[in-house]
Design a protein around this motif. Structure first.
Motif, PDB file in Angstrom:
ATOM      1  N   ARG A  34       0.608  -0.862  -0.162  1.00 48.47           N
ATOM      2  CA  ARG A  34      -0.178  -0.018   0.047  1.00 48.47           C
ATOM      3  C   ARG A  34       1.134   0.721  -0.375  1.00 48.47           C
ATOM      4  N   GLU A  35       0.354   2.421  -0.349  1.00 52.65           N
ATOM      5  CA  GLU A  35       1.051   3.382  -0.682  1.00 52.65           C
ATOM      6  C   GLU A  35       0.396   4.502   0.062  1.00 52.65           C
ATOM      7  N   ILE A  36       0.937   5.335   0.962  1.00 51.37           N
ATOM      8  CA  ILE A  36       0.222   5.926   1.537  1.00 51.37           C
ATOM      9  C   ILE A  36       0.381   8.053   1.363  1.00 51.37           C
ATOM     10  N   ASP A  37      -0.907   8.687   1.516  1.00 52.19           N
ATOM     11  CA  ASP A  37      -0.595   9.898   0.141  1.00 52.19           C
ATOM     12  C   ASP A  37      -0.285  10.996   1.002  1.00 52.19           C
ATOM     13  N   LEU A  38       0.777  11.528   0.927  1.00 54.83           N
ATOM     14  CA  LEU A  38       0.477  12.740   1.437  1.00 54.83           C
ATOM     15  C   LEU A  38       0.321  14.191   1.038  1.00 54.83           C
ATOM     16  N   GLU A  39       0.019  15.175   2.347  1.00 52.67           N
ATOM     17  CA  GLU A  39      -0.802  15.949   2.068  1.00 52.67           C
ATOM     18  C   GLU A  39       0.248  16.700   0.379  1.00 52.67           C
ATOM     19  N   PRO A  40      -0.445  17.333  -0.035  1.00 50.62           N
ATOM     20  CA  PRO A  40       0.102  17.961  -1.701  1.00 50.62           C
ATOM     21  C   PRO A  40       1.531  18.831  -1.584  1.00 50.62           C
ATOM     22  N   SER A  41       0.962  19.837  -0.149  1.00 51.92           N
ATOM     23  CA  SER A  41       1.918  20.747   0.009  1.00 51.92           C
ATOM     24  C   SER A  41       3.439  20.568   0.849  1.00 51.92           C
ATOM     25  N   GLU A  44       5.948  15.923  -1.728  1.00 55.52           N
ATOM     26  CA  GLU A  44       7.135  14.051  -1.587  1.00 55.52           C
ATOM     27  C   GLU A  44       5.697  13.789  -2.165  1.00 55.52           C
ATOM     28  N   PRO A  45       6.515  12.173  -2.498  1.00 53.73           N
ATOM     29  CA  PRO A  45       5.905  11.751  -3.198  1.00 53.73           C
ATOM     30  C   PRO A  45       4.818  10.807  -2.114  1.00 53.73           C
ATOM     31  N   PRO A  46       3.867   9.644  -2.260  1.00 56.89           N
ATOM     32  CA  PRO A  46       3.480   9.316  -1.748  1.00 56.89           C
ATOM     33  C   PRO A  46       4.800   7.657  -0.734  1.00 56.89           C
ATOM     34  N   VAL A  47       4.684   7.481   0.644  1.00 53.88           N
ATOM     35  CA  VAL A  47       5.561   6.883   0.901  1.00 53.88           C
ATOM     36  C   VAL A  47       4.473   5.189   0.471  1.00 53.88           C
ATOM     37  N   ARG A  48       5.540   4.282   0.342  1.00 50.18           N
ATOM     38  CA  ARG A  48       5.077   2.397  -0.161  1.00 50.18           C
ATOM     39  C   ARG A  48       5.421   2.054   1.371  1.00 50.18           C
ATOM     40  N   VAL A  49       4.533   1.067   2.050  1.00 49.50           N
ATOM     41  CA  VAL A  49       5.355   0.373   3.231  1.00 49.50           C
ATOM     42  C   VAL A  49       4.585  -1.364   2.453  1.00 49.50           C
ATOM     43  N   VAL A 510      12.918   4.566   5.552  1.00 51.50           N
ATOM     44  CA  VAL A 510      12.593   5.486   4.548  1.00 51.50           C
ATOM     45  C   VAL A 510      11.447   6.386   5.274  1.00 51.50           C
ATOM     46  N   ARG A 511      10.793   5.237   6.203  1.00 53.25           N
ATOM     47  CA  ARG A 511       9.050   5.597   6.412  1.00 53.25           C
ATOM     48  C   ARG A 511       8.996   6.613   7.636  1.00 53.25           C
ATOM     49  N   ARG A 525      -1.896  15.921  10.128  1.00 53.91           N
ATOM     50  CA  ARG A 525      -2.106  14.037   9.154  1.00 53.91           C
ATOM     51  C   ARG A 525      -1.769  13.647   9.005  1.00 53.91           C
ATOM     52  N   ASP A 526      -0.539  14.154   7.992  1.00 57.66           N
ATOM     53  CA  ASP A 526       0.620  13.485   7.456  1.00 57.66           C
ATOM     54  C   ASP A 526       1.631  12.199   8.738  1.00 57.66           C
ATOM     55  N   GLN A 527       1.664  13.055   9.505  1.00 56.99           N
ATOM     56  CA  GLN A 527       2.586  12.678  10.848  1.00 56.99           C
ATOM     57  C   GLN A 527       1.412  11.217  11.101  1.00 56.99           C
ATOM     58  N   PHE A 528       0.306  11.507  11.051  1.00 55.09           N
ATOM     59  CA  PHE A 528      -1.354  11.044  12.140  1.00 55.09           C
ATOM     60  C   PHE A 528      -0.729   9.406  10.536  1.00 55.09           C
ATOM     61  N   ASN A 529      -0.744  10.027   9.704  1.00 58.48           N
ATOM     62  CA  ASN A 529      -0.790   8.262   8.430  1.00 58.48           C
ATOM     63  C   ASN A 529      -0.041   7.837   8.152  1.00 58.48           C
ATOM     64  N   LEU A 530       1.289   7.985   8.945  1.00 56.74           N
ATOM     65  CA  LEU A 530       2.698   7.632   8.549  1.00 56.74           C
ATOM     66  C   LEU A 530       3.377   6.461   9.567  1.00 56.74           C
ATOM     67  N   SER A 531       2.246   6.697  10.584  1.00 59.33           N
ATOM     68  CA  SER A 531       2.955   6.260  11.549  1.00 59.33           C
ATOM     69  C   SER A 531       1.633   4.914  11.992  1.00 59.33           C
TER      70      SER A 531
END
Lengths: 602, 602
Positions: A34-41, A44-49, A510-511, A525-531
């Motif tokens: 899966r890929e985690i999408d980050l805020e456009p601002s 950064e590209p999505p992070v694959r986990v 990377v993560r 939200r990115d911090q939460f979503n990447l956790s």
């Protein structure tokens, strides 16, 4: 008969998209991640986990527990041309702990379209056999893509500065590397030919550290639906394999529901069901009942068996003076049998016959640590290491039969004794993968044993252990519920990932970096979503700052707006952008000395 | 003005009796500890444990927050004849963040019977000065008795098999040993002469590993009463010191209530209050305001100050490319000041004047790690180690003034980089005690950072760190509430105890062994009562087996009655009691070989 209402958790994790990457050698394989999408601002590209949650978190999948998951691997298995379908063993009432005339009170999974497979006579249909024959299977390529997170090989390897104690983690995993590791027994691919639903995975020191979640009922607690829910819940949070350790009612039926719906390998301890079949009297166990149970479970599709063949009669007296005796269920059951009959453990004496069964289905051994220490006082004692020596001996026998092997390990071990366990296991077990339970680094905190053991697990994972069996807050106190399962899984994901980082695994940091950048830039939200657990992170934040606007705030309630170090840090950087160039010049003008006398008046 | 209603938790922990042990050199000292009583059927004596909970858990004590705790040390301090009482600095409105004409909205602690003390001119009234002069103080004997848990010296030392990496942990702590360790700077006794209420404790590598709990409000959250409650709650669960990190309103008043009611040393970061006094504008900080704040806090009785004197101007550019910049509040504040003024850090330039103040009250330095890494990516970088070198330099200056020193440490550090931190700190800081925040071993789990950091804390405690600063589940997300405080404290007690075990501390394994025996013998209440959190352990057990009779059961809901390994283990032992003698004989008759061919037919 009551119809179990199966309710499982579905849907994507926050900001996550399920994706599938195709193979090269086998273009039809679709490797899930899966890929985690980050805020456009962020720019950064999505992070694959790496993703163990299976189709349950894929909005494109339609889930029907009564029908099970798609048989992903069916065509691969058939293409090998070395298996035959057959009628299989008849299911007996005692398989579910029922008397001969008793009715089942739970619904069975509908197997009317399924016939078990087994290897044609004389064949070993194991990934080990294929690997040794130089064959790269679709499973092996699936694993290579999965372990790389679908990355293309980088032109230059990223700088790596881990300490892996002699492991051989590649910058990039090729299918050939997977084959080699399996061929030399340093890794296993648990994948029973009767469990075609799994998304293949690998357990080995030179791959990502894996974790296992234990589920299963007891005589006192839980139901079929709860156990299926726990399995789906545990893989949602990151369990790489799941063991069904049921010891209560409906063991066979529960296991079938789990297997047909599990995208991860399933392990069991067959002696439990065998004991149930003899009404709980260890003395009444026989090789025949056990053998029949192995075939029953292999036909269903169990991917690995914990088998305590190292609990040998002469070792049992070595536990006499222990503080906590024998803490392994299987170990204690077999010890009782041995003493009752004054005979050697029948799992040991019939070991080669067990191999013959397992090679026909590709069930892997998890050679059980029945004599593991269950207290700090018993750590690294003679009983424990005598058994380990025997497991090393049995590994060679299993390999002779092309059966895959991993070795189970402790237990309760204080930190300074942990490395000796890894060193000894490497020395005596031919580098077969190590699979430990923790270890717990102190006995004094029931209620917190996910933490006492998370410490030891992180360390032994760093030293080379390939899979870590989780421990929940309920350890020593009761059967875990789904909340405990989640906490145990997240704790062990932490331990496994900390180990990957320390070993210098190229994909690991990377993560951490993406999350830390999100944190520093107040992309909450990115911090939460990447956790590992986005919902809990957000909930904790919102306990004191629930307003939506707070998600844009450059502070939280820990420090408030004036004291947030990250906010001030940003101001320091902005301030210095112009100033830094001048400071550098000043610094150089003053001779570039670190220690500069303060000539300015206060 | 609202009168704060102070509600704190009192009463003994389950099955625990507060006890006091007298000194020998100083027969009037009464060293507090507690004993956990076990079931009479066990035949075992009560287990003594180190106890930080103060009079709050003593049913014989009467608690009145408005009057504070007894001034335990008053007579010892006066007997030394080297201090004088004086009127002290006038409390100003800005001390509580008020404007000049603003009224306080919270009640102040009644200090009408208290005048601050300070050392007579030219004296250093520190435990370090006394130690160097060859004097064993009552505080030192208190500590020796406390660290020994009141044990008499054993005729033979128990066998110890830890790995302490060159530490020098004695079998038995004498007051003279305490004096030596303090004299050489390898340990500190944080004990401001204006905090006579404390039960003395020691921070040093050759003693039990200690933990600190952080409390304090922020601009966004909490109140005076909540903070006093958190302090009492944190020490109930095992916090050895508490830092009041308040950054919001009423900083002075909150601190006074905490100090007068705290039996453990209290630490602060004075730059926070100084920043509040200049309305949150770092550029407006001055040495004079800071100096005044040091005196204000020293007169109240703060036992140690975190002072970021190592955040030097030339080091700030070293943070420019970091992923998370400067994560220390104090570090970022001072970095901003330095850049705004283009001057060296005034804490560094005025360091000797700070020493002059601290020696007059016996406030210890906690030399701050303002440039600690706040992400895995930043671990062990140039900024971090440049600061550590300066802290080493400053340690020597402080010692020149007889001021006690400990050194703060990271942060976020992957496991393989942890030992280097310990080694470097030992090398450059003259063996002054190390006091780390975790470290966190991965960034990916906000919501679980007590666990990510508990792993690193256990390891760095093993390697020689003297005190571990806790991290709660709220780290990075918000201000901890009392539930978070408890979870943080218990997690860090685990880490500290795991470290004591691994170091081979002679007193450590007693509790693990007692609990494991209770577990093996199904003395459920003893198991709970010996644990770090008896109420949670019992609650978890009772979730599935609440009936009172279950506390006598030889199983729990994890395995049920037929599968409990400990129960079966007991049966194996009973069975073997007669059989074992015969088996031993058989074993010897067969030549005593481990590998015995199975000659019996199946």
């Amino acid at each position: 008969m009551s119809s179990e209402k199966f309710i499982v958790t579905t849907g994507p994790l926050p900001a996550s998209r399920k994706m599938h990457v195709a193979g090269n050698l086998f273009p039809d394989i679709r490797v899930a991640m899966r890929e985690i999408d980050l805020e456009p601002s962020s720019g950064e590209p999505p992070v694959r986990v790496y993703d163990t949650s299976g189709p349950y978190s894929d909005p494109a999948a339609s889930i029907d527990i009564s029908r099970g998951l798609p048989a992903l691997r069916r065509s691969w298995i058939e293409a090998r041309g070395d298996v035959e379908a057959y009628d299989g063993r008849e299911i007996k009432p005692e398989d579910d702990g029922l008397k001969s005339d008793e009715q089942r009170k739970v619904a069975m999974f509908d197997r009317s379209n399924i016939r078990p497979l087994r290897g044609k006579p004389g064949t070993a249909v194991t990934q080990l056999a294929y690997a040794r024959a130089g064959i790269v299977t679709p499973e092996m390529e699936y694993i290579a893509v999965r372990e790389n997170l679908g990355r293309e090989r980088l032109k230059e390897a990223a700088a790596r500065d881990g300490e892996s104690f002699g492991a051989a983690i590649p910058d990039y995993v090729t299918p050939e590397f997977v084959r080699e590791e399996v061929a030399r027994g340093r890794a296993i691919i648990p994948a029973n030919i009767n469990h075609p639903e799994i998304e293949p995975m690998i357990i080995g020191r030179n791959f990502l550290v894996k974790i296992n979640a234990n589920i299963g009922n007891s005589a006192v607690s839980s139901s079929v639906a709860e156990e299926v829910d726990k399995m789906v819940w545990s893989i949602r949070w990151g369990a790489d394999t799941v063991m069904d350790l049921s010891t209560g009612r409906n063991i066979h039926t529960t296991r079938e529901w789990i297997l047909r719906n599990s995208p991860v390998p399933i392990g069991t301890v067959p002696i439990y069901q065998a004991l149930e079949k003899v009404g709980g009297k260890a003395e009444d166990l026989t090789w025949e009942i056990y053998r029949d149970t192995l075939i029953e479970q292999a036909e269903q599709g169990v991917d690995y068996f914990t088998i305590h063949a190292g609990v040998r009669l002469p070792y049992i007296p070595l536990t006499a003076k222990r503080v906590t005796g024998i803490v392994s269920r299987g170990g204690s059951i077999l010890a009782k049998w041995c003493l009752a009959h004054h005979k050697e453990n029948f799992l040991y004496t019939h070991f080669e016959e067990i191999c013959e069964i397992m090679k026909a289905y590709d069930v892997s051994f998890s050679l059980g640590d029945g004599l593991r220490p269950g207290s700090i006082a018993d750590a690294n004692d003679a009983a424990q290491f005598a058994e380990l020596e025997t497991l090393g001996e049995l590994t060679q026998i299993a390999w002779k039969h092309d059966v895959q092997v991993m070795i189970e390990g402790p237990g309760h071990v204080p930190m300074h004794k942990i490395k000796a366990n890894m060193d000894k296991q490497l020395a005596v077990c031919g580098e077969a993968p190590f699979y430990t339970l923790g270890p717990l680094t102190t006995d004094i905190a029931p209620g917190y044993d996910h933490i006492t053991s998370g410490i030891g697990a992180a360390m032994i994972g760093w030293f080379g252990t390939a899979m870590l069996c989780y421990v929940t807050p309920k350890e020593h106190l009761g059967l875990p519920d789904r909340d405990d399962v989640k906490v145990g899984v997240v704790t062990y994901k932490i331990a496994a990932h900390a180990a990957d980082l320390a070993k210098g695994h190229p994909a690991a940091q990377v993560r951490d970096d993406a999350l830390s950048r999100a944190r520093f830039e107040f992309r909450w939200r990115d911090q939460f979503n990447l956790s590992l657990d986005p919902e809990t992170a957000e909930q904790y934040h919102d306990q004191t700052l629930p307003a939506e606007g707070a998600k844009l705030a450059h502070f939280c309630s820990m420090c408030g707006p004036k004291f947030c170090s990250m906010k001030i840090s940003q101001e320091v950087r902005d301030y210095a952008k112009s100033g830094m160039a001048q400071m550098s010049q000043n610094f150089r003008d003053q001779g570039g000395e670190i220690f500069v006398p303060d000539t300015a008046a206060e």
